[in-house]
Design a protein around this motif. Sequence first.
Motif, PDB file in Angstrom:
ATOM      1  N   PHE A 238       2.391  13.138  -0.945  1.00  0.00           N
ATOM      2  CA  PHE A 238       3.428  12.144  -0.709  1.00  0.00           C
ATOM      3  C   PHE A 238       3.982  12.264   0.704  1.00  0.00           C
ATOM      4  O   PHE A 238       4.295  11.269   1.348  1.00  0.00           O
ATOM      5  N   GLY A 239       4.118  13.507   1.203  1.00  0.00           N
ATOM      6  CA  GLY A 239       4.633  13.729   2.562  1.00  0.00           C
ATOM      7  C   GLY A 239       3.761  13.075   3.610  1.00  0.00           C
ATOM      8  O   GLY A 239       4.263  12.483   4.566  1.00  0.00           O
ATOM      9  N   GLU A 240       2.440  13.167   3.441  1.00  0.00           N
ATOM     10  CA  GLU A 240       1.517  12.521   4.384  1.00  0.00           C
ATOM     11  C   GLU A 240       1.716  11.009   4.374  1.00  0.00           C
ATOM     12  O   GLU A 240       1.772  10.369   5.427  1.00  0.00           O
ATOM     13  N   PHE A 241       1.833  10.442   3.190  1.00  0.00           N
ATOM     14  CA  PHE A 241       2.008   8.989   3.084  1.00  0.00           C
ATOM     15  C   PHE A 241       3.340   8.557   3.681  1.00  0.00           C
ATOM     16  O   PHE A 241       3.409   7.584   4.429  1.00  0.00           O
ATOM     17  N   ARG A 242       4.391   9.281   3.360  1.00  0.00           N
ATOM     18  CA  ARG A 242       5.712   8.901   3.851  1.00  0.00           C
ATOM     19  C   ARG A 242       5.796   9.033   5.368  1.00  0.00           C
ATOM     20  O   ARG A 242       6.459   8.231   6.030  1.00  0.00           O
TER      21      ARG A 242
ATOM     22  N   ARG B 147       3.457  -6.753   5.539  1.00  0.00           N
ATOM     23  CA  ARG B 147       2.999  -6.814   4.158  1.00  0.00           C
ATOM     24  C   ARG B 147       1.905  -5.785   3.946  1.00  0.00           C
ATOM     25  O   ARG B 147       1.031  -5.621   4.792  1.00  0.00           O
ATOM     26  N   MET B 148       1.966  -5.104   2.828  1.00  0.00           N
ATOM     27  CA  MET B 148       0.909  -4.158   2.515  1.00  0.00           C
ATOM     28  C   MET B 148       0.745  -4.087   0.999  1.00  0.00           C
ATOM     29  O   MET B 148       1.640  -4.450   0.244  1.00  0.00           O
ATOM     30  N   VAL B 149      -0.429  -3.638   0.605  1.00  0.00           N
ATOM     31  CA  VAL B 149      -0.711  -3.485  -0.816  1.00  0.00           C
ATOM     32  C   VAL B 149      -1.469  -2.177  -1.002  1.00  0.00           C
ATOM     33  O   VAL B 149      -2.282  -1.798  -0.155  1.00  0.00           O
ATOM     34  N   THR B 150      -1.153  -1.466  -2.057  1.00  0.00           N
ATOM     35  CA  THR B 150      -1.873  -0.243  -2.373  1.00  0.00           C
ATOM     36  C   THR B 150      -3.119  -0.627  -3.150  1.00  0.00           C
ATOM     37  O   THR B 150      -3.054  -1.432  -4.071  1.00  0.00           O
TER      38      THR B 150
ATOM     39  N   ALA C 205       2.928   3.144  -2.955  1.00  0.00           N
ATOM     40  CA  ALA C 205       3.550   2.037  -2.222  1.00  0.00           C
ATOM     41  C   ALA C 205       5.030   1.913  -2.560  1.00  0.00           C
ATOM     42  O   ALA C 205       5.805   1.390  -1.765  1.00  0.00           O
ATOM     43  N   GLU C 206       5.431   2.420  -3.707  1.00  0.00           N
ATOM     44  CA  GLU C 206       6.828   2.302  -4.097  1.00  0.00           C
ATOM     45  C   GLU C 206       7.749   3.170  -3.240  1.00  0.00           C
ATOM     46  O   GLU C 206       8.956   2.984  -3.253  1.00  0.00           O
ATOM     47  N   PHE C 207       7.193   4.131  -2.480  1.00  0.00           N
ATOM     48  CA  PHE C 207       8.022   4.864  -1.524  1.00  0.00           C
ATOM     49  C   PHE C 207       8.567   3.909  -0.464  1.00  0.00           C
ATOM     50  O   PHE C 207       9.602   4.167   0.141  1.00  0.00           O
ATOM     51  N   ALA C 208       7.866   2.806  -0.239  1.00  0.00           N
ATOM     52  CA  ALA C 208       8.345   1.826   0.729  1.00  0.00           C
ATOM     53  C   ALA C 208       9.648   1.188   0.251  1.00  0.00           C
ATOM     54  O   ALA C 208      10.442   0.723   1.071  1.00  0.00           O
TER      55      ALA C 208
ATOM     56  N   LEU D 187       4.818  -4.372  -8.275  1.00  0.00           N
ATOM     57  CA  LEU D 187       4.012  -3.582  -9.190  1.00  0.00           C
ATOM     58  C   LEU D 187       4.764  -2.498  -9.947  1.00  0.00           C
ATOM     59  O   LEU D 187       4.243  -1.949 -10.895  1.00  0.00           O
ATOM     60  N   MET D 188       5.971  -2.144  -9.555  1.00  0.00           N
ATOM     61  CA  MET D 188       6.578  -0.946 -10.120  1.00  0.00           C
ATOM     62  C   MET D 188       7.864  -1.217 -10.874  1.00  0.00           C
ATOM     63  O   MET D 188       8.803  -1.757 -10.327  1.00  0.00           O
ATOM     64  N   PHE D 189       7.917  -0.794 -12.109  1.00  0.00           N
ATOM     65  CA  PHE D 189       9.113  -0.782 -12.942  1.00  0.00           C
ATOM     66  C   PHE D 189       9.815  -2.132 -13.014  1.00  0.00           C
ATOM     67  O   PHE D 189      11.037  -2.196 -13.041  1.00  0.00           O
TER      68      PHE D 189
END
Length: 188
Positions: free
Chosen positions: A79-83, A94-97, A120-123, A133-135
């Motif tokens: 997650f750290g790398e992505f963030r 715009r981005m999509v996982t 992508a939800e970290f965004a 997509l999330m919740f």
Amino acid sequence: MKILIIALAVFAFVAPEWALGGWGVHLRLPAVLGAMLFATAELRLGPRMNALAAAALLLLAGVSAATLAENWQGYDRQFGEFRAALRGIPAGVRMVTALDGDSLGDELDPTPDQPYWHMAEFAIADRGAFTPLMFATKGQHVVEVKPPYDRWAAATAEQGSPPDVSELEDLAADSTTTITTSRLSFPT
């Protein structure tokens, strides 16, 4: 309690992966069954066996906690790398996982890439972004997406899964008729 335990055991054995719009039912019911079995058991042991059982349970809990901590530290590195990469992306992009094709696991590598499913939800937290997509699946989650964004939120749990890499061309062409996991159209 016997009838309840027997019924719960049957449900745990035949539980589908998806039920009532929720994922992971096949993982949840066995844990509930184990907790119920433990809660309803009447074990009569002597003082020496009680001490031995308590020591064994403490050892098991310690090993489980250490394993879980190591597992979550690995997720934290991913997650750290992505963030860190997310901080370099301009606001408003715009981005999509997309999943890599073996995200659910296969015969060669049965370990699914679950941590990547919702990265992508970290965004949302880090950048104030919107992701459909999330919740936000109506009737499944506590989050409700307000109009006009509700048209882009996932309507089912399967739509709430990120698309596979093989579906990106269809998403780019707005040809959602062949997309199997994520039949979403995004706002322009």
